[in-house]
Scaffold this motif. Structure first.
Motif, mmCIF file in Angstrom:
data_model
loop_
_atom_site.group_PDB
_atom_site.id
_atom_site.type_symbol
_atom_site.label_atom_id
_atom_site.label_comp_id
_atom_site.label_asym_id
_atom_site.label_seq_id
_atom_site.Cartn_x
_atom_site.Cartn_y
_atom_site.Cartn_z
ATOM 1 N N VAL A 113 3.020 -3.822 -11.693
ATOM 2 C CA VAL A 113 3.006 -4.566 -10.417
ATOM 3 C C VAL A 113 3.329 -3.635 -9.261
ATOM 4 O O VAL A 113 2.702 -3.695 -8.201
ATOM 5 C CB VAL A 113 4.007 -5.734 -10.474
ATOM 6 N N ALA A 114 4.311 -2.761 -9.449
ATOM 7 C CA ALA A 114 4.700 -1.830 -8.388
ATOM 8 C C ALA A 114 3.560 -0.870 -8.058
ATOM 9 O O ALA A 114 3.326 -0.545 -6.890
ATOM 10 C CB ALA A 114 5.941 -1.050 -8.805
ATOM 11 N N MET A 115 2.841 -0.401 -9.099
ATOM 12 C CA MET A 115 1.703 0.496 -8.870
ATOM 13 C C MET A 115 0.592 -0.212 -8.107
ATOM 14 O O MET A 115 -0.010 0.359 -7.182
ATOM 15 C CB MET A 115 1.175 1.023 -10.206
ATOM 16 N N LYS A 116 0.298 -1.451 -8.484
ATOM 17 C CA LYS A 116 -0.730 -2.215 -7.782
ATOM 18 C C LYS A 116 -0.341 -2.439 -6.328
ATOM 19 O O LYS A 116 -1.186 -2.358 -5.422
ATOM 20 C CB LYS A 116 -0.952 -3.555 -8.488
ATOM 21 N N THR A 117 0.934 -2.719 -6.097
ATOM 22 C CA THR A 117 1.417 -2.920 -4.724
ATOM 23 C C THR A 117 1.282 -1.645 -3.904
ATOM 24 O O THR A 117 0.858 -1.681 -2.745
ATOM 25 C CB THR A 117 2.895 -3.362 -4.745
ATOM 26 N N LEU A 118 1.638 -0.511 -4.516
ATOM 27 C CA LEU A 118 1.543 0.770 -3.823
ATOM 28 C C LEU A 118 0.098 1.092 -3.474
ATOM 29 O O LEU A 118 -0.194 1.526 -2.355
ATOM 30 C CB LEU A 118 2.134 1.879 -4.703
ATOM 31 N N VAL A 119 -0.819 0.872 -4.424
ATOM 32 C CA VAL A 119 -2.238 1.145 -4.182
ATOM 33 C C VAL A 119 -2.793 0.230 -3.094
ATOM 34 O O VAL A 119 -3.526 0.658 -2.201
ATOM 35 C CB VAL A 119 -3.050 0.967 -5.487
#
Length: 325
Positions: free
Chosen positions: A312-318
């Protein structure tokens, strides 16, 4: 230069795969690609744990340390390995060899301790969840991480100091007229095999270090997971058990890969080559390469694929980057 019957070695030749030149180019490409994946995967994981406030917890703080450690470990050796594949006769100075041994040994020992501390974090989170904020407060988990780095560095300093302080011949370590290291890098066991002097103290010291940095953390992790599994099995709902186990499955997978490889490499340090050891030497080199490249590459993949918070954090960052553009 010779003193008595010993030769003073100012540098070493790294043999690597020079006896199999057809494989060198293939391994160069494979290891280069793997190294880039390591830098990218662990770098992204560090970035995510820093930028996403939801990941500012002990578990992800340790994970960020693990990723940074993997970058440091591979950077201390992989560029040397890559250069060796392109250079017909790769040489390294005595001081450069000592520094490379220190860095790689320190990173390995630090990771052993760090994985044990991560197991303790999972134990408290699952077995004593109500006390978790108190037991694993910032004033506790930060010193825990720092102490793992200090312990790893101190152990490496002891081992490398013993290696370079064997009875000197002139200004350098005495070797039996042979400065060819049958390895990709200055791996400490491969270097000690060249020493003319008695290395019993080195072998004993490494044996003690094995117990402290391999045996003790493995035992601690094993006991921790006995309590963890016992607690998980007591959870009444299947969904609850699945959720609890998912929080530690990634760490358990990393532990099995890391300790399984490193125990095979270092559990029995040898002072002399056995008869007909060519195949054994090749096996040792490849196992070392596997440990030094594949394990750091797999760590971020395992943690990102098996952890919803990280995904989830990676998707948010992207999405934030895309939105900013």
């Amino acid at each position: 230069m010779e003193v008595g019957n010993q030769s003073v070695v100012a540098g070493f030749v790294l043999l690597g795969l020079s006896d199999q030149p057809k494989l060198e180019k293939m391994f160069f490409v494979l290891i280069l690609l793997t190294y880039l994946v390591i830098l990218l995967g662990n770098g992204v994981l560090i970035l995510v744990t820093i930028l996403d406030s939801r990941l500012h917890t002990p578990m992800y703080f340790f994970l960020g340390n693990l990723s940074f450690l993997d970058i440091c470990y591979t950077t201390s050796s992989i560029p040397l390995v890559l250069d060796g594949f392109l250079t017909p006769r790769k040489t390294i100075s005595f001081s450069g060899c000592a520094m490379q041994m220190f860095l790689s040994f320190a990173m390995g020992a630090t990771e052993c301790v760090l994985l044990g501390m991560m197991a303790f974090d999972r134990y408290v989170a699952i077995c004593n969840p109500l006390r978790y904020p108190v037991v694993m407060s910032r004033s506790v988990y930060v010193p825990m991480a720092v102490s793992s780095w200090v312990a790893g560095g101190a152990n490496s300093l002891v081992q490398i100091s013993l290696a370079v302080q064997l009875p000197f011949c002139g200004d350098n370590l005495p070797f039996c007229g042979d400065n060819v290291i049958n390895h990709f890098t200055c791996e400490i066991l491969a270097v000690l095999k060249l020493a003319c002097a008695d290395i019993s103290i080195n072998v004993i010291s490494m044996g003690v270090a094995n117990v402290i940095f391999l045996g003790v953390p493995v035992l601690f992790i094993f006991v921790s997971y006995i309590f963890i599994l016992t607690t998980i099995l007591r959870i009444p709902s299947a969904e609850g058990r699945k959720k609890a186990f998912s929080t530690c499955s990634a760490h358990l997978t990393v532990v099995v890969i890391f300790y399984g490889t490193i125990l095979f490499m270092y559990a029995k340090p040898k002072s002399k080559d056995p008869l007909g050891a060519d195949k054994q030497d090749l096996s040792d080199k490849l196992i070392s390469l596997f440990y030094g490249v594949l394990t750091p590459m797999l760590n971020p993949i395992i943690y990102s694929l098996r952890n919803k918070d990280v995904k989830v954090a990676m998707k948010t960052l992207v999405s934030q980057k895309c939105f900013a553009q």
